[in-house]
Design a protein around this motif. Structure first.
Motif, PDB file in Angstrom:
ATOM      1  N   TRP A 137     -12.386 -92.390  -1.538  1.00  0.00           N
ATOM      2  CA  TRP A 137     -11.778 -91.609  -0.462  1.00  0.00           C
ATOM      3  C   TRP A 137     -12.770 -91.273   0.642  1.00  0.00           C
ATOM      4  CZ3 TRP A 137     -13.200 -86.647   0.983  1.00  0.00           C
ATOM      5  CH2 TRP A 137     -12.371 -86.044   1.952  1.00  0.00           C
ATOM      6  N   SER A 140     -12.913 -93.118   4.052  1.00  0.00           N
ATOM      7  CA  SER A 140     -11.788 -92.844   4.951  1.00  0.00           C
ATOM      8  C   SER A 140     -11.972 -91.484   5.630  1.00  0.00           C
ATOM      9  CB  SER A 140     -10.457 -92.914   4.207  1.00  0.00           C
ATOM     10  OG  SER A 140     -10.356 -91.868   3.271  1.00  0.00           O
ATOM     11  N   ASP A 143     -14.336 -92.109   8.460  1.00  0.00           N
ATOM     12  CA  ASP A 143     -13.636 -92.813   9.542  1.00  0.00           C
ATOM     13  C   ASP A 143     -12.831 -91.834  10.390  1.00  0.00           C
ATOM     14  OD1 ASP A 143     -14.666 -95.232   8.720  1.00  0.00           O
ATOM     15  OD2 ASP A 143     -12.851 -95.832   7.625  1.00  0.00           O
TER      16      ASP A 143
END
Length: 155
Positions: A137, A140, A143
């Motif tokens: 996770w 992400s 990001d």
């Protein structure tokens, strides 16, 4: 000088000039009370500017935020400026971070529901909701954080 006039830049300039003049006289005892009064006035101006500054940051009113930032800097309120900036921008980042916990809770609730269904139907349990590992996770999250910061820098 009246803070009620609403001319915050002029009030900040006046207070900054007063602070400069007081620094020129040094630590003269006769001016100790005036220093305290000046600090009270600076606190009042800070508290008057903060709601507008928070609103400007929250709604991406760049020019207004820059003007208000200038006022806070002019009266030496760097910590106040930093605290409010952080407060406004930490909320969306915290939501991104807490997304992992909410996904984990959703998966746990789904798994518990599946376990109850499995026990009632006595079929083999196979969760249809895979748990998300933190390490898978985390990229992400970074990001999304990068996207958020890029949007912030564009303003």
């Amino acid at each position: 000088m009246s803070l009620r006039s609403g001319d915050h830049p002029k009030a900040a300039e006046t207070l900054a000039n007063m602070r400069h003049c007081l620094s020129a006289v040094g630590e003269v005892a006769e001016f100790a009370n005036i220093r305290k009064q000046l600090e009270v006035l600076e606190d009042r101006l800070d508290s008057m500017v903060q709601p507008c500054f928070t609103d400007a940051l929250s709604n991406r009113k760049v020019e207004v935020a820059q003007d208000l930032r200038g006022i806070l800097i002019r009266i030496g309120r760097f910590k106040s400026l930093e605290a409010h900036y952080t407060k406004v921008h930490l909320k969306p980042i915290r939501l991104l971070w807490e997304d992992f916990d909410s996904k984990q809770r959703t998966n746990m609730l789904g798994s518990e529901k599946n376990e109850v269904e499995r026990l009632s139907s006595s079929n083999d349990f196979q969760s249809s909701l895979p748990t998300i590992s933190f390490s898978s996770w985390l990229p992400s999250f970074y990001d999304e954080l990068l996207l958020y910061l890029e949007q912030e820098w564009k303003c």
